[in-house]
Design an enzyme around this catalytic site. Sequence first.
Site, PDB file in Angstrom:
ATOM      1  N   ARG A 174       0.832  -1.170  -0.084  1.00  0.00           N
ATOM      2  CA  ARG A 174       0.123   0.050   0.114  1.00  0.00           C
ATOM      3  C   ARG A 174       0.808   1.328  -0.086  1.00  0.00           C
ATOM      4  O   ARG A 174       1.300   1.740   1.112  1.00  0.00           O
ATOM      5  CB  ARG A 174      -0.864  -0.053   1.316  1.00  0.00           C
ATOM      6  CG  ARG A 174      -1.968   1.169   1.342  1.00  0.00           C
ATOM      7  CD  ARG A 174      -2.664   1.034   2.833  1.00  0.00           C
ATOM      8  NE  ARG A 174      -1.444   1.879   3.716  1.00  0.00           N
ATOM      9  CZ  ARG A 174      -1.601   1.547   4.873  1.00  0.00           C
ATOM     10  NH1 ARG A 174      -2.061   0.480   5.546  1.00  0.00           N
ATOM     11  NH2 ARG A 174      -0.536   2.471   5.584  1.00  0.00           N
ATOM     12  N   HIS A 204      -3.459   4.197   4.877  1.00  0.00           N
ATOM     13  CA  HIS A 204      -4.554   3.279   4.955  1.00  0.00           C
ATOM     14  C   HIS A 204      -5.728   4.177   4.661  1.00  0.00           C
ATOM     15  O   HIS A 204      -6.539   3.590   3.734  1.00  0.00           O
ATOM     16  CB  HIS A 204      -4.575   2.806   6.613  1.00  0.00           C
ATOM     17  CG  HIS A 204      -6.019   2.290   6.929  1.00  0.00           C
ATOM     18  ND1 HIS A 204      -6.233   1.097   6.283  1.00  0.00           N
ATOM     19  CD2 HIS A 204      -6.997   2.899   7.721  1.00  0.00           C
ATOM     20  CE1 HIS A 204      -7.499   0.893   6.898  1.00  0.00           C
ATOM     21  NE2 HIS A 204      -8.068   1.775   7.543  1.00  0.00           N
ATOM     22  N   TYR A 250       5.143   5.312  10.925  1.00  0.00           N
ATOM     23  CA  TYR A 250       5.259   3.930  11.189  1.00  0.00           C
ATOM     24  C   TYR A 250       6.099   3.539  10.238  1.00  0.00           C
ATOM     25  O   TYR A 250       6.289   2.186  10.282  1.00  0.00           O
ATOM     26  CB  TYR A 250       3.974   3.181  11.611  1.00  0.00           C
ATOM     27  CG  TYR A 250       2.709   3.391  10.497  1.00  0.00           C
ATOM     28  CD1 TYR A 250       2.971   2.432   9.515  1.00  0.00           C
ATOM     29  CD2 TYR A 250       1.913   4.185  10.727  1.00  0.00           C
ATOM     30  CE1 TYR A 250       1.722   2.561   8.501  1.00  0.00           C
ATOM     31  CE2 TYR A 250       0.803   4.124   9.952  1.00  0.00           C
ATOM     32  CZ  TYR A 250       0.834   3.557   8.827  1.00  0.00           C
ATOM     33  OH  TYR A 250      -0.254   3.488   7.901  1.00  0.00           O
TER      34      TYR A 250
END
Lengths: 375, 336
Positions: free
Chosen positions: A266, A270, A279
């Site tokens: 990805r 998100h 992160y």
Amino acid sequence: MVYTLAPVTAPVDSVEDVARLLSPDGTRLPDRHLDAWVADVDPPALRGLYRDMAVLRRVDAEGVALQRQGQLGLWPPCRGQEATQIGSARAMRREDFAFTSYRELGVFLTRGATPADVVLTWRGETHSSMDPAQVGVAIPQIIIGAQTVHAVGYAMGIQRDGAEAASMAYFGDGAMSEGDVGEAMVFAATFAAPVVFLCTNNQWAISEPVSLQSRIPLSRRAPGYGIPSIRVDGNDVLACLAATRWALDRARTGAGPAFIEAVTYRMGPHTTSDDPTRYRDAAELAFWEQRDPLARVEAHLRAIGEFDDVFRDEVAAAADELCGAVRTACLDARTPEPLTMLDDVYAEPHPALDLQRERLGAYLASFADDGEARA
Amino acid sequence: MTTLTMGKALNAALDRALADDPKTLLMGEDIGRLGGVFRITDGLQARYGADRVVDTPLAEAGIVGTAVGLAYRGYRPVVEIQFDGFVYPAFDQIVCQVAKLHYRSNGRVRMPLTIRMPWAGGVGAAEHHSESPEAYFAHTAGLRVVVPSTPQDAYTMMRQAVASDDPVVFFEPKRLYHVAGEVDLDAPLADAAPLGVARVVRPGTDVTVVTYGGLVPVALDTAAAADAEGVSLEVIDLRSLSPFDLDTVAASVRRTGRLVVAHEAAGEAGLGAEIVARVVETCFDALRAGPVRVTGYDIPYPPARLEAHHVPDLDRILDGVDHVLGRPSSFSAVTR
């Protein structure tokens, strides 16, 4: 019987440990399992796959832009996952049926979603505008993994109808930790249901890496349920097409379920509310940029003399046209009348809700009276 | 007319539903060869085959979730959750999927599921086998929740539930499974009271007692006992908990001026609270006393040897009746 005393020490295998037909630099690689399933994919068909992926990327970017402009409440980007979505969706036939999460924009478009379908839900105008019977896709699912059991149930229905069709369950690596997915695989295997599990392993479930979800490659779980599986390069549209055709063919011909792990990434957040810089590190992004699903098809098409400026412009025009329609559908959206929010809770009359409809109607009407009085 | 236990009446209703519609199928744990742990599906797999009466893996979310997929495909699944206390693993599928898909799809997707389960206590069962989870489901928009109290209602309401285009959570009072009654198997469904309508099972003039399921016979016994003391109780069997028939309840309270609601589920945020609130909202003027709830305590279901103290019985309902009549009662003894 003792199967092994050796503990698994590697959390997950390398992302390179996948079946693929197109290398990241666009070289066509042979694969004895997959080749036969894409033997018919000639240069025009390959260009079609590229076009679909390129258009998908542009529509996805349009969704992000519309969210940033305040037109959409949220958007779940799918950049990087174009090959997984287009390759698998192109393997489906009209009579097949897909149960997806919220991120399968490429599947929705491939199955016939309209420009309005792309934005109305994220704009908050409706929970879903797509008609499942028309597009062959169930209402997209936000509860992680819940749709996988639905796909199995639908497949059990296909069995009872004696139809030559299959259902597809799309879900992510995070969903593999959910109980529903385990139950779906138990039911699918038990009843030999004609269902294909397509796990889009995009490496991250919001901020949680797949290594937190699994000590082994996700595709290794399926055989434990009695379901054959394959791990493919999710950024390789040919491999995704071939693997899904293989799995759907098995399902349609009564051989039962199959599991595909599409290893992809990805590239974006998100959702537009997420901040992956908290992160993920830049080196990881750079690694995956080198494995871009579109770039490799373009490289391959160029190598065989099938990619020129005319084709490039044609694809760009198709993307522009769809994005324009999506933007128009978004900006022209009309919020439904408030009373409609009480519709369709039940299929049959419900007195408590009927009373609330009357009360809301009277309450709204009281404002109309005020307006007239002031005027 | 024929005499059947509630269990046999349910079996007859499921048999009829399977015979009438090839798209109806039953799914659940142990419902096939065994016929269900309470034998409600006895003989049906032999008659209709393993594709119509499906023994499933032991996975409640899987049972309900696959039924959702079958409904997408045009099927009309009737699922059995083996016991009330086992429904929780399927809770997400029921409240997020079954209940909402019609709404989420703007009416395009129908979820005509019937979710059956042996329900509530009074049979001396082990832990997790006597629970009353009805409030969770009644609180969820999109679900219908029903509880029969007679073999005839069990038969008719099950057929109506299966025929409904809405999902129905169908609680089967396990303490009534073996109670027999007259059942007309051939009465046309069109002539039956619709699902959602309550019934005054005993007319009375002094106090309205509203209850459902296994407590209906208890309330009738209570009414007989009260009658002996010169107090006339009107007993209403709700039959349907969502929607509940406010009209019938309110009309009764307008006659009697007093309301006692009895159920064995915990009182806190239970059905009784909803019924009392709606009565207060709609006919406060007719009330001659504050309504009273007689319920199970706000505890997990107790061990079987103590359940008789937890589940409302004749004396506890009479205690509630005393209170609304202004007589000394446990409610008036402790007020705060």
